[in-house]
Enzyme design. Structure first.
Site, short mmCIF file in Angstrom:
data_model
loop_
_atom_site.label_atom_id
_atom_site.label_comp_id
_atom_site.label_asym_id
_atom_site.label_seq_id
_atom_site.Cartn_x
_atom_site.Cartn_y
_atom_site.Cartn_z
N THR A 16 -1.44 -7.58 -0.56
CA THR A 16 -0.06 -7.10 -0.43
C THR A 16 0.50 -8.51 0.16
OG1 THR A 16 -0.23 -6.52 1.81
CG2 THR A 16 -0.72 -4.83 0.17
N LEU B 159 0.83 -1.15 -0.18
CA LEU B 159 0.02 0.06 -0.02
C LEU B 159 0.85 1.28 -0.02
CD1 LEU B 159 -2.47 -1.31 2.57
CD2 LEU B 159 -3.29 -0.33 0.37
N ASP C 231 14.23 3.46 10.57
CA ASP C 231 13.37 2.75 11.25
C ASP C 231 12.38 3.98 11.93
OD1 ASP C 231 11.54 1.38 13.07
OD2 ASP C 231 13.25 0.44 13.94
N ILE C 232 11.21 4.08 11.45
CA ILE C 232 10.17 5.09 11.98
C ILE C 232 9.74 4.91 13.26
CG2 ILE C 232 9.60 5.98 9.57
CD1 ILE C 232 7.51 3.24 11.66
N LYS D 259 -3.72 -1.29 16.24
CA LYS D 259 -4.34 -0.50 15.33
C LYS D 259 -5.74 0.18 15.72
CE LYS D 259 -2.25 -1.26 11.14
NZ LYS D 259 -1.39 -0.27 10.80
N TYR E 104 -1.63 -6.96 16.89
CA TYR E 104 -2.03 -6.11 15.76
C TYR E 104 -3.51 -5.34 15.93
CZ TYR E 104 -2.72 -4.90 10.82
OH TYR E 104 -2.97 -4.36 9.53
N ASP F 15 11.36 3.55 3.74
CA ASP F 15 11.24 2.01 4.04
C ASP F 15 12.57 1.52 4.63
OD1 ASP F 15 8.77 -0.20 2.82
OD2 ASP F 15 10.49 -1.00 3.88
N1 LIG Z 1 -2.86 -5.09 3.21
C1 LIG Z 1 -4.15 -4.92 3.63
O1 LIG Z 1 -5.15 -5.47 3.48
C2 LIG Z 1 -4.15 -4.04 4.89
C3 LIG Z 1 -5.29 -4.28 5.87
C4 LIG Z 1 -5.19 -3.49 7.00
C5 LIG Z 1 -4.35 -2.59 7.20
N2 LIG Z 1 -3.24 -2.62 6.72
C6 LIG Z 1 -1.83 -1.78 6.84
O2 LIG Z 1 -1.48 -1.05 5.72
C7 LIG Z 1 -0.16 -0.75 6.02
C8 LIG Z 1 0.79 -1.41 4.85
O3 LIG Z 1 0.61 -2.60 4.78
P1 LIG Z 1 0.90 -3.59 3.40
O4 LIG Z 1 -0.18 -4.64 3.39
O5 LIG Z 1 1.12 -2.73 2.50
O6 LIG Z 1 2.14 -4.52 3.81
P2 LIG Z 1 3.68 -4.55 3.35
O7 LIG Z 1 4.41 -5.61 4.16
O8 LIG Z 1 3.44 -4.81 1.85
O9 LIG Z 1 4.35 -3.26 3.49
C9 LIG Z 1 4.87 -2.73 4.85
C10 LIG Z 1 6.09 -1.91 4.55
O10 LIG Z 1 6.44 -1.37 5.77
C11 LIG Z 1 7.95 -1.45 5.90
N3 LIG Z 1 8.28 -1.46 7.32
C12 LIG Z 1 7.96 -2.31 8.36
N4 LIG Z 1 8.64 -1.78 9.18
C13 LIG Z 1 9.15 -0.80 9.08
C14 LIG Z 1 10.13 0.36 10.04
N5 LIG Z 1 10.16 -0.03 11.15
N6 LIG Z 1 10.23 1.55 9.28
C15 LIG Z 1 10.10 1.54 8.20
N7 LIG Z 1 9.48 0.65 7.22
C16 LIG Z 1 9.11 -0.44 7.82
C17 LIG Z 1 8.24 -2.79 5.28
O11 LIG Z 1 9.61 -3.05 4.89
C18 LIG Z 1 7.19 -2.93 4.30
O12 LIG Z 1 7.98 -2.47 3.07
C19 LIG Z 1 0.12 -1.43 7.41
O13 LIG Z 1 0.32 -0.49 8.26
C20 LIG Z 1 -0.81 -2.45 7.57
O14 LIG Z 1 -1.09 -2.86 8.76
C21 LIG Z 1 -3.04 -3.42 5.38
#
Ligand SMILES: NC(=O)c1ccc[n+]([C@@H]2O[C@H](COP(=O)([O-])OP(=O)(O)OC[C@H]3O[C@@H](n4cnc5c(N)ncnc54)[C@H](O)[C@@H]3O)[C@@H](O)[C@H]2O)c1
Length: 310
Positions: free
Chosen positions: A214, A19, A82-83, A184, A180, A38
């Site tokens: 994802t 995302l 790291d955020i 959240k 989680y 990232d």
């Molecule tokens: N995919 C879904 O359906 C879904 C649903 C609800 C919420 N979310 C939320 O959306 C967000 C994005 O998730 P996604 O599905 O794209 O996952 P993803 O794993 O594809 O992407 C997450 C990215 O965050 C990076 N990351 C992790 N820890 C980090 C840190 N400490 N500092 C910097 N970067 C870091 C990872 O390297 C990764 O590239 C997340 O917060 C997730 O919880 C996703």
């Protein structure tokens, strides 16, 4: 016609994949200069890119996203920190200010999962997931807000926007995701407080609860996330990004402290806790009396949404 985020400087955390990547590309296509953050970690938060033999910072997926933005004629820089650390969050905000001289929008999105049933959930897995999501939202928000407050106090009130990332797990709960879900849900409360505190400095804060294909979801929910052979690919992460872009733009003026579910072509305004049936005796209840009235009130109240997976 000017694009919706023309000239804005936007930070997106966790923008190397999924995302965050889709948001970064969409903001750039909307005219924004993007700080692509990232850490490049595995799905469980371990093994940051650069740790293995032969790997360099160029292997960080954020680098590939920034390259893609530049190849399309946009502007982007990479931040590989790291955020969820104060130093990482501070340097993220500093990167935007040092490179582009301003910061307009912060999209908090980075995170990872360590799913276990509650009884099997180790303390480490609790700490790591709460840390990356909840603290990983708080710290960039705090450092960005300090900058925006200083701007407002200097008479340059910004048109600043924060887009936080919650989840259906945080709204309703999700089996096997206590860590989680709690993080959240905390992000929603953080969003409400930040919106109320920062409005006076020109900062609007909202949250999205997305659903998309994802690496976080493509295996666990393989069937519902699969792309169709033809027609609208509802679970493509790119479908969520227009909402992030609009919330992150000046056009969302007046919208703050709200939570939106975004999935495919659907957007839903989430309506949160509100007082339901109530009674006030004007005196202390006995436990038996409290039980009697509680059951009566519950009979009058709505039924809460089911926990995901229950
Ligand atoms: N995919 C879904 O359906 C879904 C649903 C609800 C919420 N979310 C939320 O959306 C967000 C994005 O998730 P996604 O599905 O794209 O996952 P993803 O794993 O594809 O992407 C997450 C990215 O965050 C990076 N990351 C992790 N820890 C980090 C840190 N400490 N500092 C910097 N970067 C870091 C990872 O390297 C990764 O590239 C997340 O917060 C997730 O919880 C996703």
């Amino acid at each position: 016609m000017s694009r919706i985020c023309e000239g804005r400087v936007v930070v997106v955390t966790g923008a190397g994949r999924g995302l965050g990547r889709a948001h970064a590309l969409a903001f750039a296509a909307a005219g924004a200069k993007v700080v692509v953050n990232d850490l490049g970690v595995d799905l469980d938060g371990t093994r940051a890119v650069g740790g293995a033999a032969g790997e360099t910072a160029a292997d960080n997926p954020a680098q590939q996203v920034a390259d893609e933005i530049r190849a399309a004629g946009g502007e982007a820089i990479v931040h590989g920190g790291d955020i969820a650390t104060s130093a990482g969050a501070a340097s993220l905000v500093a990167a935007a200010l040092e490179t582009y001289g301003r910061l307009d929008t912060l999209v908090n999105n980075a995170g990872f999962l360590r799913d276990r049933m509650l009884v099997n959930l180790d303390e480490d897995d609790w700490d790591a997931v709460v840390r990356v999501h909840l603290k990983g939202h708080f710290l960039p928000l705090k450092h960005a807000a300090a900058h925006w407050r200083a701007e407002a106090k200097a008479g340059r009130t910004p048109v600043a926007r924060v887009v936080n990332t919650s989840s259906g797990a945080g709204l309703l709960g999700s089996l096997g995701q206590a860590n989680y879900s709690a993080a959240k849900a905390g992000i929603i409360a953080l969003t409400l407080v930040a919106a109320a505190e920062l409005g006076r400095y020109g900062v609007q804060v909202n949250a999205i609860a997305p659903a998309a294909r994802t690496r976080m979801t493509e295996r666990t929910f393989a069937e519902s996330m699969a792309a169709p052979d033809a027609g609208f690919d509802a679970m493509a992460p790119e479908n969520v990004s227009p909402w992030a872009v609009w919330l992150g733009s000046a056009a969302s003026e007046g919208v703050t402290g709200r939570v939106f579910e975004a999935e495919g072509g659907r957007i839903t305004v989430m309506e949160g806790w509100r007082a339901g049936p109530t009674v006030d005796k004007g005196a202390r209840w006995t436990p038996e009396g409290a039980g009697e009235v509680a059951l009566k009130l519950l009979g009058e109240a709505g039924v809460p949404g089911a926990v995901y997976g229950a």
